[in-house]
Enzyme design. Structure first.
Site, PDB file in Angstrom:
ATOM      1  N   HIS A  98     -37.646  48.298  88.752  1.00 35.18           N
ATOM      2  CA  HIS A  98     -37.758  49.125  87.119  1.00 35.18           C
ATOM      3  C   HIS A  98     -38.564  47.738  86.550  1.00 35.18           C
ATOM      4  O   HIS A  98     -38.967  46.368  86.908  1.00 35.18           O
ATOM      5  CB  HIS A  98     -36.451  48.905  86.454  1.00 35.18           C
ATOM      6  CG  HIS A  98     -35.206  48.735  87.031  1.00 35.18           C
ATOM      7  ND1 HIS A  98     -35.017  50.595  87.162  1.00 35.18           N
ATOM      8  CD2 HIS A  98     -34.106  48.591  87.726  1.00 35.18           C
ATOM      9  CE1 HIS A  98     -33.676  50.593  88.243  1.00 35.18           C
ATOM     10  NE2 HIS A  98     -33.462  50.052  88.325  1.00 35.18           N
ATOM     11  N   GLU A 116     -30.747  44.100  85.721  1.00 36.09           N
ATOM     12  CA  GLU A 116     -29.369  44.594  86.012  1.00 36.09           C
ATOM     13  C   GLU A 116     -28.853  43.680  86.693  1.00 36.09           C
ATOM     14  O   GLU A 116     -29.246  42.946  86.940  1.00 36.09           O
ATOM     15  CB  GLU A 116     -29.784  45.917  86.607  1.00 36.09           C
ATOM     16  CG  GLU A 116     -30.681  45.831  87.957  1.00 36.09           C
ATOM     17  CD  GLU A 116     -30.223  47.569  88.513  1.00 36.09           C
ATOM     18  OE1 GLU A 116     -31.124  48.160  87.862  1.00 36.09           O
ATOM     19  OE2 GLU A 116     -30.364  47.483  89.348  1.00 36.09           O
ATOM     20  N   ARG A 193     -39.094  55.087  91.800  1.00 30.73           N
ATOM     21  CA  ARG A 193     -39.073  54.318  93.353  1.00 30.73           C
ATOM     22  C   ARG A 193     -40.660  54.051  94.275  1.00 30.73           C
ATOM     23  O   ARG A 193     -41.190  55.017  94.565  1.00 30.73           O
ATOM     24  CB  ARG A 193     -38.710  56.012  93.630  1.00 30.73           C
ATOM     25  CG  ARG A 193     -37.167  56.203  93.198  1.00 30.73           C
ATOM     26  CD  ARG A 193     -36.548  57.860  94.034  1.00 30.73           C
ATOM     27  NE  ARG A 193     -35.170  58.351  93.095  1.00 30.73           N
ATOM     28  CZ  ARG A 193     -35.709  59.447  92.824  1.00 30.73           C
ATOM     29  NH1 ARG A 193     -37.069  59.615  92.255  1.00 30.73           N
ATOM     30  NH2 ARG A 193     -35.019  59.783  91.376  1.00 30.73           N
TER      31      ARG A 193
HETATM   32 ZN   LIG Z   1     -31.862  49.453  90.237  1.00 30.94          ZN
END
Ligand SMILES: [Zn+2]
Length: 318
Positions: A98, A116, A193
């Site tokens: 990210h 995160e 991705r």
């Molecule tokens: Zn993630």
């Protein structure tokens, strides 16, 4: 002054890698046997949670944020900063990365990047995650991706329930099959991705990859962050601060009886009940808590108390 905690209706999202534990373990009404994500505390446009109780019942958390900022300590910014999810990975999630805030703002025109962190609620014996990579430089990372040297590039780490992982933006990562995870993150839905195991998506075609962005955003080399847990043990409660970083803090609270009252030292609080049942007392008013509940305690609450047998993940922006 309204001190009612805002109990939220989770948003459930189907994913090709999802399973049925969000129903079987948590009792949520899932749309299919491949349900991957429960967005428990969310004001993100891709899955805004509804408030279930109090004067704001039927409104979204995003509307409460926009119209009643006094409930959120008049916290600055157009957007609610955090997002809490529970993820059921029946199979592996894509290997991904990210962006940070600056990259997300410049390239995706969204307010937040995505840092995160994961609390492993439960996992299969021998379950793993992908966490970081072995390339010493960005050029080496680019080359290994180009040559699809996934086995030597990706670092695999064994996990067990109760483990905690901090995944700052730029960390190459994948949650792998057999993991049930509570994720606390910036309110973002931007994922790049880098590898999806060459598997088909729901439409039979591979899901898109974002190789250029992944190479630009990956931290090279990967460095494991050092985490220091701060534990406060009381007679009938244990509070473990898992993470304190520049954007938010995350803690695990275990309540085993009558916990001493807790004075506010946060702007507002996000709370998710991982297990058990009990009650939250605010100004003499009890609110029942049970496994699977997600709520926001507004900044108008200056002191709260917890009672019962409860395992909670609690976070707040800083
Ligand atoms: Zn993630």
């Amino acid at each position: 002054m309204d001190t009612t905690p805002m109990f939220l209706q989770p948003e459930l999202h189907e994913k090709i890698w999802g399973g049925a534990k969000l129903r079987d373990d948590f009792g949520y009404d899932i749309p299919s046997e491949t349900t991957g994500e429960c967005w428990g505390i969310s004001a993100h446009p891709n899955g805004p949670a509804l408030i279930k109780n109090g004067a704001l019942a039927g409104r979204t958390l995003a509307e409460a944020w926009a119209e009643h900022r006094e409930l959120f300590d008049n916290y600055k910014g157009d957007d609610f900063p955090l997002l809490t999810k529970i993820l059921d990975a029946r199979t592996d999630l894509s290997v991904q990365v990210h962006p940070d805030d600056a990259y997300a703002q410049a390239n995706e025109h969204v307010p937040f990047g995505k840092t995160e962190c994961w609390y492993i609620i439960d996992c299969d014996e021998g379950a793993e995650i992908v966490y970081g990579h072995t390339a010493p430089t960005r050029e080496a990372f680019r080359q290994a991706v180009g040559e699809k040297k996934w086995d030597s590039l990706l670092r695999r780490v064994k996990v067990k329930s109760g483990d905690f992982f901090y995944v700052p933006s730029g960390t190459i990562h994948a949650i792998c099959g057999g993991c049930l995870i509570l994720e606390t993150q910036q309110s973002s839905d931007t994922t790049y991705r880098v590898y999806d195991y060459d598997r088909p998506g729901t439409d039979g075609k591979p899901r898109p990859l974002h190789i250029r962005q992944s190479i630009e955003c990956a931290n090279c080399p990967h460095i494991d962050p050092e985490l220091t847990y701060r534990v406060r043990q009381e007679e009938q409660a244990k509070f473990t601060e898992l993470l304190r970083e520049s954007l938010f803090t995350v803690s695990h609270w275990e309540i085993r009886g009558h916990a001493d009252p807790i004075k506010k030292n946060w702007p507002f609080l996000l709370m998710s009940v991982l297990d058990g049942e009990g009650s939250l007392m605010i100004g003499g008013q009890p609110y029942a808590l049970k496994k699977g509940d997600h709520l926001v305690v507004p900044s108008t609450v200056s002191e709260l108390a917890l009672d019962g047998k409860l395992d909670l993940i609690v976070s707040n922006p800083v």
